[in-house]
Design a protein around this motif. Sequence first.
Motif, PDB file in Angstrom:
ATOM      1  N   LEU A 137       0.714  -1.714   0.491  1.00 53.93           N
ATOM      2  CA  LEU A 137       0.304  -0.059  -0.293  1.00 53.93           C
ATOM      3  C   LEU A 137       1.405   1.484   0.292  1.00 53.93           C
ATOM      4  N   GLU A 138       0.222   2.032  -1.149  1.00 56.03           N
ATOM      5  CA  GLU A 138       1.470   3.550  -0.499  1.00 56.03           C
ATOM      6  C   GLU A 138       0.041   4.111  -0.742  1.00 56.03           C
ATOM      7  N   TYR A 139       0.381   5.826   0.622  1.00 55.15           N
ATOM      8  CA  TYR A 139      -0.518   6.425   0.480  1.00 55.15           C
ATOM      9  C   TYR A 139      -0.727   7.190  -1.053  1.00 55.15           C
ATOM     10  N   PRO A 140      -2.306   7.119  -1.248  1.00 54.72           N
ATOM     11  CA  PRO A 140      -3.129   8.551  -2.516  1.00 54.72           C
ATOM     12  C   PRO A 140      -3.424   9.286  -2.376  1.00 54.72           C
ATOM     13  N   ILE A 141      -2.328  10.271  -1.882  1.00 58.22           N
ATOM     14  CA  ILE A 141      -2.782  11.318  -1.645  1.00 58.22           C
ATOM     15  C   ILE A 141      -2.825  12.222  -2.512  1.00 58.22           C
ATOM     16  N   TRP A 142      -2.265  12.162  -3.774  1.00 58.48           N
ATOM     17  CA  TRP A 142      -2.721  13.371  -4.524  1.00 58.48           C
ATOM     18  C   TRP A 142      -4.592  12.329  -4.786  1.00 58.48           C
ATOM     19  N   ALA A 143      -4.783  11.649  -5.091  1.00 54.46           N
ATOM     20  CA  ALA A 143      -6.046  11.174  -4.800  1.00 54.46           C
ATOM     21  C   ALA A 143      -6.933  12.563  -3.771  1.00 54.46           C
ATOM     22  N   SER A 144      -6.591  11.687  -2.784  1.00 53.06           N
ATOM     23  CA  SER A 144      -7.715  12.520  -1.864  1.00 53.06           C
ATOM     24  C   SER A 144      -7.637  13.159  -2.017  1.00 53.06           C
ATOM     25  N   ILE A 145      -5.712  14.303  -1.757  1.00 49.03           N
ATOM     26  CA  ILE A 145      -6.718  15.960  -2.439  1.00 49.03           C
ATOM     27  C   ILE A 145      -7.153  16.175  -3.117  1.00 49.03           C
ATOM     28  N   ILE A 181     -14.869  21.233 -12.590  1.00 46.54           N
ATOM     29  CA  ILE A 181     -13.734  21.113 -12.227  1.00 46.54           C
ATOM     30  C   ILE A 181     -13.704  20.354 -11.492  1.00 46.54           C
ATOM     31  N   THR A 182     -15.503  20.210 -10.390  1.00 45.55           N
ATOM     32  CA  THR A 182     -15.982  18.854  -9.383  1.00 45.55           C
ATOM     33  C   THR A 182     -15.365  17.327 -10.586  1.00 45.55           C
ATOM     34  N   ILE A 183     -15.727  17.516 -11.616  1.00 43.79           N
ATOM     35  CA  ILE A 183     -16.167  16.083 -12.444  1.00 43.79           C
ATOM     36  C   ILE A 183     -15.034  16.029 -12.525  1.00 43.79           C
ATOM     37  N   LEU A 184     -13.669  17.223 -12.889  1.00 44.10           N
ATOM     38  CA  LEU A 184     -12.248  16.252 -13.134  1.00 44.10           C
ATOM     39  C   LEU A 184     -11.572  16.069 -12.173  1.00 44.10           C
ATOM     40  N   LEU A 185     -12.391  16.312 -10.984  1.00 43.25           N
ATOM     41  CA  LEU A 185     -11.183  16.167  -9.927  1.00 43.25           C
ATOM     42  C   LEU A 185     -11.578  14.785  -9.522  1.00 43.25           C
ATOM     43  N   GLY A 186     -13.199  14.568  -9.380  1.00 40.30           N
ATOM     44  CA  GLY A 186     -13.451  13.222  -9.020  1.00 40.30           C
ATOM     45  C   GLY A 186     -13.465  12.332  -9.733  1.00 40.30           C
ATOM     46  N   ALA A 187     -13.044  12.232 -11.273  1.00 41.27           N
ATOM     47  CA  ALA A 187     -12.590  11.697 -12.597  1.00 41.27           C
ATOM     48  C   ALA A 187     -10.720  11.264 -12.462  1.00 41.27           C
ATOM     49  N   GLU A 188     -10.263  12.698 -11.349  1.00 45.44           N
ATOM     50  CA  GLU A 188      -8.853  12.276 -11.497  1.00 45.44           C
ATOM     51  C   GLU A 188      -8.872  11.205 -10.299  1.00 45.44           C
ATOM     52  N   PHE A 189      -9.816  11.338  -9.008  1.00 43.16           N
ATOM     53  CA  PHE A 189     -10.013  10.151  -8.456  1.00 43.16           C
ATOM     54  C   PHE A 189      -9.722   8.617  -8.635  1.00 43.16           C
ATOM     55  N   GLN A 200      -6.796   7.682 -10.385  1.00 33.84           N
ATOM     56  CA  GLN A 200      -5.413   7.204  -9.726  1.00 33.84           C
ATOM     57  C   GLN A 200      -6.219   6.314  -8.599  1.00 33.84           C
ATOM     58  N   THR A 201      -7.196   5.727  -8.501  1.00 29.97           N
ATOM     59  CA  THR A 201      -8.029   4.439  -8.241  1.00 29.97           C
ATOM     60  C   THR A 201      -7.322   3.529  -9.098  1.00 29.97           C
ATOM     61  N   GLY A 202      -8.253   3.311 -10.782  1.00 26.99           N
ATOM     62  CA  GLY A 202      -6.898   2.678 -11.149  1.00 26.99           C
ATOM     63  C   GLY A 202      -5.669   2.449 -11.762  1.00 26.99           C
ATOM     64  N   ILE A 203      -4.992   2.881 -11.565  1.00 25.74           N
ATOM     65  CA  ILE A 203      -3.622   3.133 -11.219  1.00 25.74           C
ATOM     66  C   ILE A 203      -3.345   1.766 -10.363  1.00 25.74           C
ATOM     67  N   VAL A 247     -12.757  -0.535  -1.016  1.00 27.73           N
ATOM     68  CA  VAL A 247     -12.499   0.971  -2.042  1.00 27.73           C
ATOM     69  C   VAL A 247     -13.766   0.544  -3.270  1.00 27.73           C
ATOM     70  N   GLY A 248     -13.541  -0.771  -3.300  1.00 31.92           N
ATOM     71  CA  GLY A 248     -14.369  -0.779  -4.897  1.00 31.92           C
ATOM     72  C   GLY A 248     -15.645  -0.987  -4.315  1.00 31.92           C
ATOM     73  N   LEU A 249     -16.340  -0.303  -2.904  1.00 28.57           N
ATOM     74  CA  LEU A 249     -17.542  -0.259  -2.334  1.00 28.57           C
ATOM     75  C   LEU A 249     -17.597   1.281  -2.775  1.00 28.57           C
ATOM     76  N   HIS A 250     -16.807   2.252  -1.960  1.00 33.74           N
ATOM     77  CA  HIS A 250     -16.169   3.207  -1.698  1.00 33.74           C
ATOM     78  C   HIS A 250     -16.399   3.845  -3.866  1.00 33.74           C
ATOM     79  N   ALA A 251     -15.429   3.232  -4.338  1.00 34.42           N
ATOM     80  CA  ALA A 251     -15.514   3.650  -5.514  1.00 34.42           C
ATOM     81  C   ALA A 251     -16.791   3.606  -6.624  1.00 34.42           C
ATOM     82  N   SER A 252     -17.232   2.921  -6.390  1.00 33.33           N
ATOM     83  CA  SER A 252     -18.749   2.978  -6.556  1.00 33.33           C
ATOM     84  C   SER A 252     -19.110   3.785  -6.306  1.00 33.33           C
TER      85      SER A 252
END
Lengths: 560, 302, 195, 345
Positions: free
Chosen positions: C57-65, C95-103, C106-109, C135-140
Amino acid sequence: MATLDYPLDRPIRRPREWSLSTLFYEWVATVDHKRLGIMYVMSSIVFLVVAGLMATVMRIQLAIPNNHFVAPDTFNRMFTMHGTTMVFLVGMPILAGFANYLVPLMIGTRDMAFPRLNAFGFWIFLFGGLLLYFSYLGGGGLSGAGTAPDVGWFAYSPLTGRAFSRGASTDYWILGILLTGVGSLASAINIIVTTLTMRCPGMTLARMPLFVWMMFLDSYLILVALPPLSACQIMLLADRFLGARFFDTQMGGSAVLWQHFFWFFGHPEVYILIFPGFACVSEIIPVFSRKPIFGRPAMVGAVVAIGFISLGVWAHHMFTVGMTSLSNTFFAASTLIIAIPTGIKLFNWIGTMWGGRIRLATPMLFCLGFLFQFLAAGLTGVMLGVASFDWQLSDSYFVVGHFHFVLVGALLFALFGGMYYWFPKVSGKCLNETLGKWHFWLFAIGFNVTFIPMHFAGFLGMPRRIYTYEAGRGWEIWNLISTIGVPIQIIATALFVANILWTYFKEKEVGDDPWDAWTLEWATTSPPPVYNFEAIPEVRSSRPLWDLKHPEDPDWKYER
Amino acid sequence: MSLDAEPSKPEQHGAGAHPDEGVEMPASSFWPMVMAFGVTLMLGGLVTHYAVSIAGFLIAFRAAYGWWRQVIPHEEHEFVPHRHPYERADPVRVSIRSVANLKAGESRHRVRIPEEIHPYSAGVKGGLAGGLAMAILACLYGQIAHGSIWYPINLLAAGVMPELSRASDVALNQFNAKALMAATVGHGCISILVGMLYAVTLPMFPKRAPLWAGILAPVFWSGLVAASLELINPLLNQRINWPWFVVCQLGFGLVGGFVIARTHHIETMQNWPFAYRAGVESMGLPPPIKPNDGQPPPHGDR
Amino acid sequence: MATATLPPVQQLKQPDKGTVGIICLIMAESALFAIFVVAYLFYIGKSLNGPYPKDILEYPIWASICLLSSSATIVMAERALTRHRMGGFKIWWAITILLGAEFLRQTGIEWYRFIHNLHFTVGTNLFGTTFYMLVGLHASHVIVGLIFLLLVFGVTVSGFPIATQERRVKFLSWYWHFVDAVWIVVFTVVYVIGR
Amino acid sequence: MTKRFRRLLALTLSPAILAGLEERRVGNIFQTVATPGDAVRQSAILVLSIAAGIFLVVATVAAYAIFRFRRRPGDDLTEPPQVYGSTQIEIAWTVIPLLIVFVLIGVTARVVAGVQDHPIPKDAIHATVVGHQWWWEIRYPDYGFTTANELHVPVSEKPGETPTVLRLQSMDVIHSFWVPQLAGKTDVIPNRENVMWIDPRETGIYFGNCAEYCGTQHAGMLLKVIVHQKAEFEAWVASQQQVAAEDASAAAGRATFESLACVNCHAIRDTPAQAGHTGRGKFGPDLTHVASRLTLASGVITNTPEHLREWIRDPQVAKPGNFMPAMQLTEQQIKDVAAYLETLK
């Protein structure tokens, strides 16, 4: 209630002309809470009959030792489907049906808060139930021979894992219940929102009928307790389809975790099922005793207390899994404490009758049956709550007897009382009293003959869920008596159905308010119009119709 | 229909745009049903064939669109005309029945009975005083008969502590912190509960309540304990000294009963409106029923 | 009895039904997540074989931001909508949509790295099971939220008067805040406590 | 000790030991003969009498209210006084149940801790009970043998008590160990070991069942606890510790048994059919001394030569759904194998 949130910019549609096709259209496409309520109740009665017939087959199988009436697998499927059906396809929807029909009428509004969601809830419950029953045809996959689930209604892991439950039968159980769960959640949210936001002027929470109070708290329990069931079902589904390891004991998974999750839902579920019974009884007993409910704040407080404590008692289903003595004592204590608010309710119903003028009409008879049988059920519940006694009683026929006393002796009796009480509201006609009294007495006798002996079989060491037993264990006589009670119950139920048909086609109309009752639903016509009330009523006390009937002595003068 | 004799003003509470002719109700819709069907097929595909899931998805998608169109931008309604006046509900009629009153008196026939009780705090105080008296007597017995005040405490705690039932006489005479805690909590709770029971039930008995509380109840209670002690606390049952036990019970009854009986009865507040009981007056509520004088009594001790 | 003596009827101040409804939905969803979180906590350290959380596990800092800041941008969008500044609404919403999509990206990566490179799947061990499911439940839930966000964006761009739907937009943003709040719990449980 | 003597010992001992034991088929939870069962029974009697008392009082009051306050002719003209309630009575009927519940919680705490946290004496007998779908494997780790479905324990008399500690494990799904006259049930859970103990005071054969639904043949997962006098228990242990009997007359059956798939599931100690490392011989009951058992198929049929032959011919007749397949043996093979197994006293 037709409060518009947004400006109208479309023409208002006029209703179509009446015809057979529009009749069909009006039932299938309806979003009217009364029609949905009727459909809920009707479909759960159908499921009740189906599951009742399964119970009959099981009782025939168990009437004598070493019986070969059905094969073991058939029997196991039957008790699984019987339990699942009775809990999820009879108990939950019938309460949604009663609440749907009555809550908006009782709080003086025109419809539920989310009428389309309401319809969705009903249909997804129905389709979920049908999917569960489709397992009889398609349990092994479309090409294979069909099998229904055979893992018991609480589906303990790891019996439900791929290794021990091959084929798709357990998947049907998961998916069917997941869908009906969505339906129950939809109707629960609807009831909560309706009660909190759509009460008529003057209907403060303190004046709200106890029926609405209990349905409201019931919905709150569903809201909190049902998602955990869905969650653990999703986990099980992942285990079975994605190869996850939640309940895989070979990979270090815990078999007990499922029990914790399931009973965290499963015990509040018992209260979810019994609250509608409380709700009906709390409306009927005052009207037929001609007194207001005794200790109303205590009644509400008791249900609230049960609603909270019941979230902390789940492990009393698990006294035998080897928890520490401290955990066992803790859950025994919380379980025993919950008996106190339950007792308060019972005493208050008796207090309501005390000093009244009790009319022993059929609805009241069923409520009195409820009182005595619920008393017995509550006391056997206390026995099960004492952890040490539970080591002997758990998973024995005593438990079977106990929860049938709760669910049939208490809940079903209360619901029958409710059906006799509100049938005139739904149809405009009172159910025939003679047939009703036959129904009551036969059902009470049949019920007790069937379920009292089960307690004794449990004392003699008979475990539940066995498809047969050897002779000489002392169980023969109790099982035989149990089975003898079944045909009596069947006759009684047939009388009830006959009564409904007879009344619907032959009896005369009885007017809007045949019982001289006090809540708002009796102020409109029987059956009520689509819009319930031409003008939204205003209330000044917990018994608005009493105020009107007794202007010389109205409630509002005395109520806080 | 109106519940009041006075004509209603439906437009005040949102009866719709056409109060006299009809009501707007949510329009019927097939889409919830189709949606439910689609979702069911989607999940049903898991146990049948993936094509079923795809069909279910398409159906659900179509239904979602239909549903969406029905609530956005505004919820679709249809107009339901009022029923013809003679099909409407009859106004609620005044009942021919008269209402019987309690003998307590015309104006107060809905009060709860009894009207006067001891304050609840008296119950707690009485229970604690009685419990203390009982504890002192029991410890006295321990000191006299066994030379240790811990003896009765350990015996009482054996009701919940199985390890004590295997303890020797010497161990029973010794101080045991866990036992002291268990015994204190148990004895304290039961004392308070019994004191509370005294406080609420004594006014229900006609006369000589202190006699009931002080003598008859402890004797009755002792009999009940004698019958069930073997099951509740076997160790205590083996070693109990019944005369002393009854003396302790009487000590509780007399002291507790005396403390409670000494307090004055207070008027219950049950026939007051909630607002008064809560200490806030609010508009729109009827004035309090005044049982004795013009002013609502000061706050009782509840 | 003369009607004049009837006491006035209390007019009730009742909450908005949409508000209560969305709160109920969030309560139910919280109960659902709670069970998955409990399962995760229960199974920490109970895996019989690796890989263990500290290995991969690595901290998903960027995704969380990204996800947490999207809560702020959706508030900005809402504020623009109440002030009828449609341009601002569209930009903040996008921007909200883009940030959500980036999250999600990151999860996908992260998942690609686990599944494709490390062959760490849902069936590998209890850690895999609880990790992917929570994590998958949250991502869904993020996906569902994104679909609704996109829908709103789509109809707004195509000229629908979204200002009439201000109330529903508010409920959608509540749901989005809820999804973000759940991420804080998931992050704490999976990436902080679980390691 | 010669082989012949050993066989003689086994042949004579088993029936002799079992002959004097009373069969206690009715598992009445109120006729307990062991300490855990007694403790439960005492708390049960307390709860039952309290419940009976409450039922009598409340039901009488309710019945009296119904009778006394029923509507009588002429009542139609009046409504009764509209009483709202009585806080005092309500408090009274809250406090009384609270007191009762308080006592019950105390008793529960004592009994639960008394049974669960009971110290285990050093000379206790240890046995491991392993639940399988749908039979019980019983291991005596201290004595080094394995048997099935019938748990033999010595009687535990004062002084010199010899309680038996049971470690409960499961191979597959959840089962539950329940012999009502000895103790309450304890679940048998995979990936978790539960411990319980019994100290029966009276000899006899106690009947029990699996009490947690575990699949098709849950009903056929019967259980017997056979309580011996101490000397007889030691004799039984000695006989079970013997190697499997060898009888030349059953050589044909033995050859058949060892040549067929029987050995994949069933082990016979000290023969080629011994349990192997690859799980061989661990799936079904150990047959080393199968003929000394009272029953077959986990208690579903009695252990007679006819039953044994029918069982080998098609196990699905007596116990439909169990995992032992019909091996499609010829009549001669069935006779041989049965004859062989019957020598395994």
